[in-house]
Design an enzyme around this catalytic site. Sequence first.
Site, PDB file in Angstrom:
ATOM      1  N   GLN A  26      16.409  -0.477  15.398  1.00 10.89           N
ATOM      2  CA  GLN A  26      15.682  -1.625  15.947  1.00 10.89           C
ATOM      3  C   GLN A  26      14.322  -1.812  15.267  1.00 10.89           C
ATOM      4  O   GLN A  26      13.943  -2.926  14.915  1.00 10.89           O
ATOM      5  CB  GLN A  26      15.476  -1.447  17.459  1.00 10.89           C
ATOM      6  CG  GLN A  26      16.761  -1.541  18.283  1.00 10.89           C
ATOM      7  CD  GLN A  26      17.380  -2.931  18.251  1.00 10.89           C
ATOM      8  OE1 GLN A  26      16.700  -3.950  18.248  1.00 10.89           O
ATOM      9  NE2 GLN A  26      18.704  -2.984  18.227  1.00 10.89           N
ATOM     10  N   ARG A  46       4.971   9.112  12.192  1.00 12.40           N
ATOM     11  CA  ARG A  46       4.430  10.407  11.763  1.00 12.40           C
ATOM     12  C   ARG A  46       4.473  10.473  10.242  1.00 12.40           C
ATOM     13  O   ARG A  46       5.502  10.110   9.638  1.00 12.40           O
ATOM     14  CB  ARG A  46       5.282  11.551  12.324  1.00 12.40           C
ATOM     15  CG  ARG A  46       5.343  11.605  13.834  1.00 12.40           C
ATOM     16  CD  ARG A  46       6.574  12.361  14.289  1.00 12.40           C
ATOM     17  NE  ARG A  46       7.791  11.671  13.835  1.00 12.40           N
ATOM     18  CZ  ARG A  46       9.010  12.159  13.922  1.00 12.40           C
ATOM     19  NH1 ARG A  46       9.209  13.342  14.431  1.00 12.40           N
ATOM     20  NH2 ARG A  46      10.049  11.457  13.493  1.00 12.40           N
ATOM     21  N   THR A  51      11.370   8.015   8.277  1.00 16.89           N
ATOM     22  CA  THR A  51      11.438   6.612   7.877  1.00 16.89           C
ATOM     23  C   THR A  51      10.113   6.039   7.360  1.00 16.89           C
ATOM     24  O   THR A  51      10.051   4.864   7.031  1.00 16.89           O
ATOM     25  CB  THR A  51      11.924   5.749   9.064  1.00 16.89           C
ATOM     26  OG1 THR A  51      11.147   6.103  10.222  1.00 16.89           O
ATOM     27  CG2 THR A  51      13.393   5.994   9.350  1.00 16.89           C
ATOM     28  N   ASP A  81      14.909   7.123  22.851  1.00 14.59           N
ATOM     29  CA  ASP A  81      14.452   7.134  24.241  1.00 14.59           C
ATOM     30  C   ASP A  81      13.885   8.491  24.673  1.00 14.59           C
ATOM     31  O   ASP A  81      12.871   8.543  25.373  1.00 14.59           O
ATOM     32  CB  ASP A  81      15.620   6.748  25.167  1.00 14.59           C
ATOM     33  CG  ASP A  81      16.063   5.319  24.928  1.00 14.59           C
ATOM     34  OD1 ASP A  81      15.200   4.423  24.905  1.00 14.59           O
ATOM     35  OD2 ASP A  81      17.274   5.085  24.751  1.00 14.59           O
ATOM     36  N   HIS A 106      14.597  -0.941  25.641  1.00  9.98           N
ATOM     37  CA  HIS A 106      15.532  -0.427  26.648  1.00  9.98           C
ATOM     38  C   HIS A 106      14.649   0.115  27.778  1.00  9.98           C
ATOM     39  O   HIS A 106      13.656   0.787  27.515  1.00  9.98           O
ATOM     40  CB  HIS A 106      16.391   0.672  26.017  1.00  9.98           C
ATOM     41  CG  HIS A 106      17.392   1.309  26.945  1.00  9.98           C
ATOM     42  ND1 HIS A 106      18.046   0.626  27.944  1.00  9.98           N
ATOM     43  CD2 HIS A 106      17.866   2.577  26.999  1.00  9.98           C
ATOM     44  CE1 HIS A 106      18.870   1.461  28.575  1.00  9.98           C
ATOM     45  NE2 HIS A 106      18.780   2.643  28.018  1.00  9.98           N
ATOM     46  N   GLY A 132      20.483  -3.270  15.194  1.00 13.14           N
ATOM     47  CA  GLY A 132      19.356  -3.685  14.374  1.00 13.14           C
ATOM     48  C   GLY A 132      19.744  -4.478  13.138  1.00 13.14           C
ATOM     49  O   GLY A 132      19.125  -5.504  12.837  1.00 13.14           O
ATOM     50  N   GLU A 193      27.885   1.375  28.036  1.00 13.93           N
ATOM     51  CA  GLU A 193      28.173   2.348  26.971  1.00 13.93           C
ATOM     52  C   GLU A 193      28.970   3.542  27.486  1.00 13.93           C
ATOM     53  O   GLU A 193      29.793   4.096  26.761  1.00 13.93           O
ATOM     54  CB  GLU A 193      26.888   2.768  26.241  1.00 13.93           C
ATOM     55  CG  GLU A 193      25.901   3.571  27.045  1.00 13.93           C
ATOM     56  CD  GLU A 193      24.493   3.572  26.439  1.00 13.93           C
ATOM     57  OE1 GLU A 193      24.179   2.731  25.589  1.00 13.93           O
ATOM     58  OE2 GLU A 193      23.692   4.445  26.841  1.00 13.93           O
ATOM     59  N   GLU A 225      48.014   2.913  14.833  1.00 15.41           N
ATOM     60  CA  GLU A 225      48.350   2.212  16.079  1.00 15.41           C
ATOM     61  C   GLU A 225      47.218   2.207  17.092  1.00 15.41           C
ATOM     62  O   GLU A 225      46.989   1.201  17.757  1.00 15.41           O
ATOM     63  CB  GLU A 225      49.615   2.815  16.708  1.00 15.41           C
ATOM     64  CG  GLU A 225      50.884   2.482  15.947  1.00 15.41           C
ATOM     65  CD  GLU A 225      51.064   0.985  15.700  1.00 15.41           C
ATOM     66  OE1 GLU A 225      50.637   0.166  16.536  1.00 15.41           O
ATOM     67  OE2 GLU A 225      51.632   0.640  14.638  1.00 15.41           O
ATOM     68  N   GLU A 229      43.880  -0.411  14.426  1.00 17.51           N
ATOM     69  CA  GLU A 229      44.196  -1.776  14.870  1.00 17.51           C
ATOM     70  C   GLU A 229      43.337  -2.241  16.040  1.00 17.51           C
ATOM     71  O   GLU A 229      43.327  -3.420  16.384  1.00 17.51           O
ATOM     72  CB  GLU A 229      45.689  -1.886  15.218  1.00 17.51           C
ATOM     73  CG  GLU A 229      46.547  -1.830  13.966  1.00 17.51           C
ATOM     74  CD  GLU A 229      47.983  -2.266  14.200  1.00 17.51           C
ATOM     75  OE1 GLU A 229      48.226  -3.032  15.151  1.00 17.51           O
ATOM     76  OE2 GLU A 229      48.844  -1.841  13.425  1.00 17.51           O
TER      77      GLU A 229
HETATM   78  P1  NAD Z   1      16.644   5.082  15.855  1.00 15.73           P
HETATM   79  O1  NAD Z   1      17.108   6.449  16.177  1.00 15.73           O
HETATM   80  O2  NAD Z   1      17.442   4.223  14.948  1.00 15.73           O
HETATM   81  O3  NAD Z   1      15.167   5.152  15.219  1.00 15.73           O
HETATM   82  C1  NAD Z   1      14.175   5.945  15.738  1.00 15.73           C
HETATM   83  C2  NAD Z   1      12.871   5.865  14.923  1.00 15.73           C
HETATM   84  O4  NAD Z   1      11.895   6.637  15.605  1.00 15.73           O
HETATM   85  C3  NAD Z   1      12.961   6.436  13.520  1.00 15.73           C
HETATM   86  O5  NAD Z   1      12.102   5.670  12.691  1.00 15.73           O
HETATM   87  C4  NAD Z   1      12.364   7.832  13.682  1.00 15.73           C
HETATM   88  O6  NAD Z   1      11.825   8.310  12.472  1.00 15.73           O
HETATM   89  C5  NAD Z   1      11.291   7.545  14.711  1.00 15.73           C
HETATM   90  N1  NAD Z   1      10.838   8.714  15.459  1.00 15.73           N
HETATM   91  C6  NAD Z   1      11.604   9.728  15.942  1.00 15.73           C
HETATM   92  N2  NAD Z   1      10.811  10.611  16.582  1.00 15.73           N
HETATM   93  C7  NAD Z   1       9.542  10.121  16.528  1.00 15.73           C
HETATM   94  C8  NAD Z   1       8.273  10.575  17.015  1.00 15.73           C
HETATM   95  N3  NAD Z   1       8.172  11.714  17.703  1.00 15.73           N
HETATM   96  N4  NAD Z   1       7.168   9.817  16.766  1.00 15.73           N
HETATM   97  C9  NAD Z   1       7.257   8.658  16.082  1.00 15.73           C
HETATM   98  N5  NAD Z   1       8.428   8.184  15.594  1.00 15.73           N
HETATM   99  C10 NAD Z   1       9.550   8.915  15.816  1.00 15.73           C
HETATM  100  O7  NAD Z   1      16.389   4.342  17.265  1.00 15.73           O
HETATM  101  P2  NAD Z   1      17.005   2.948  17.775  1.00 15.73           P
HETATM  102  O8  NAD Z   1      18.481   3.090  17.934  1.00 15.73           O
HETATM  103  O9  NAD Z   1      16.445   1.836  16.975  1.00 15.73           O
HETATM  104  O10 NAD Z   1      16.417   2.917  19.265  1.00 15.73           O
HETATM  105  C11 NAD Z   1      15.066   2.543  19.520  1.00 15.73           C
HETATM  106  C12 NAD Z   1      14.994   1.901  20.894  1.00 15.73           C
HETATM  107  O11 NAD Z   1      15.766   0.697  20.884  1.00 15.73           O
HETATM  108  C13 NAD Z   1      15.562   2.758  22.018  1.00 15.73           C
HETATM  109  O12 NAD Z   1      14.794   2.522  23.173  1.00 15.73           O
HETATM  110  C14 NAD Z   1      16.970   2.199  22.201  1.00 15.73           C
HETATM  111  O13 NAD Z   1      17.491   2.431  23.493  1.00 15.73           O
HETATM  112  C15 NAD Z   1      16.707   0.727  21.953  1.00 15.73           C
HETATM  113  N6  NAD Z   1      17.870  -0.082  21.564  1.00 15.73           N
HETATM  114  C16 NAD Z   1      18.666   0.294  20.513  1.00 15.73           C
HETATM  115  C17 NAD Z   1      19.719  -0.513  20.127  1.00 15.73           C
HETATM  116  C18 NAD Z   1      20.583  -0.151  18.917  1.00 15.73           C
HETATM  117  O14 NAD Z   1      21.447  -0.944  18.571  1.00 15.73           O
HETATM  118  N7  NAD Z   1      20.401   0.984  18.246  1.00 15.73           N
HETATM  119  C19 NAD Z   1      19.991  -1.708  20.810  1.00 15.73           C
HETATM  120  C20 NAD Z   1      19.132  -2.096  21.855  1.00 15.73           C
HETATM  121  C21 NAD Z   1      18.085  -1.265  22.216  1.00 15.73           C
END
Ligand code: NAD
Length: 330
Positions: A26, A46, A51, A81, A106, A132, A193, A225, A229
């Site tokens: 995201q 960090r 990333t 989360d 979320h 994303g 989910e 199967e 599919e």
């Molecule tokens: P992700 O796992 O893809 O990315 C997490 C990011 O956080 C990475 O850049 C990582 O380096 C960074 N990170 C990890 N630990 C960290 C720390 N201690 N300090 C700073 N940065 C840190 O996460 P995501 O799937 O994009 O989820 C992010 C939020 O979006 C969550 O709340 C999730 O529930 C929500 N969300 C995700 C989706 C989806 O499709 N993935 C959809 C809707 C909502």
Amino acid sequence: MSTATPTVTTAALEKSKIAILGYGSQGRSHALNLRDSGLDVIVGLRAGGATAATAKADGFTVVEPAEAVKQADLVAVLTPDMVQPDLYVNAIEKNLKPNAALLFAHGFNVHFKTITPRKDIDVILVAPKGPGHLVRTEYEIGRGVPCLYAVYQDVTGKAKDKAMAYAAGLGGARALLIETDFKEETETDLFGEQAVLCGGASELVQKGFETLVEAGYRPEIAYYEVLHELKLIVDLLYQGGITKMLTFISETAQYGDYVSGPRIVDAATKERMKAVLKDIQDGTFAKNWTAEYKAGLPNYKKFKQADLDHPIEKIGAQLREKMVWLNQQK
Ligand code: NAD
Ligand code: MG
């Protein structure tokens, strides 16, 4: 249902600095879309994190999360989360400007009170209804992914405007904005989910595969199967609901659907779905997941390994090697 309209704009955030914390699925698409919508975005990560290099390569100023929060009028918390409660205490709580907005994609931590937001800030939610990469690719072609938005705390009187402006900046207002609340978003997202999308679907596939293989059919046939599919069916559901699926499958498949589907997923299944929902609603799931995470994920790792070791994964890897179009998408 609130409909969104192209008249929802980014105006409420035009003078704001937006800090994006986390640059994963995201985070990256939010940062890029908001910047392309003309908003002022910095990224908080960090140093040396997974990333940070990607964000810099995309042309963003990358600073430590605490520093990004100090500068920001809106902070979007887009880390995993389970990382968010510590991040809130260590980097956000003491550094956020009064009247700033704290935004989530979320509602988990706010709804289950693993984060207690300060009382002098707006707390809002914008959750795109898509992964994303789709949030980004739809934006790039001039469209958008529908977004849910919600207000948990409104101290400025502008919390809702900020949420809608953020959603507009993501491209969501080109499609549809739906107002919800933190409780509804969190509980329905978890239920979907667990019961249907990830938990229900993967268990259905594995049990179907096991049934065929244990009856003596070859695993490669069973794989096609019950797993491969499934995509054809899901694409039809996605495009036109069960209505469209029924018009594309044979009469034989339809009759089998009607008489055998309810033998597999029946009233007892629905009762168990209700039990899953109850565990979500009363906080049991959140409590267990938080404890599991804090304990270093012992059960999570075991469950995951069992999925990875399932025979359907071995045959699947071999079969996918032969499907050139899949390898091209890696
Ligand atoms: P992700 O796992 O893809 O990315 C997490 C990011 O956080 C990475 O850049 C990582 O380096 C960074 N990170 C990890 N630990 C960290 C720390 N201690 N300090 C700073 N940065 C840190 O996460 P995501 O799937 O994009 O989820 C992010 C939020 O979006 C969550 O709340 C999730 O529930 C929500 N969300 C995700 C989706 C989806 O499709 N993935 C959809 C809707 C909502
Ligand atoms: Mg499973």
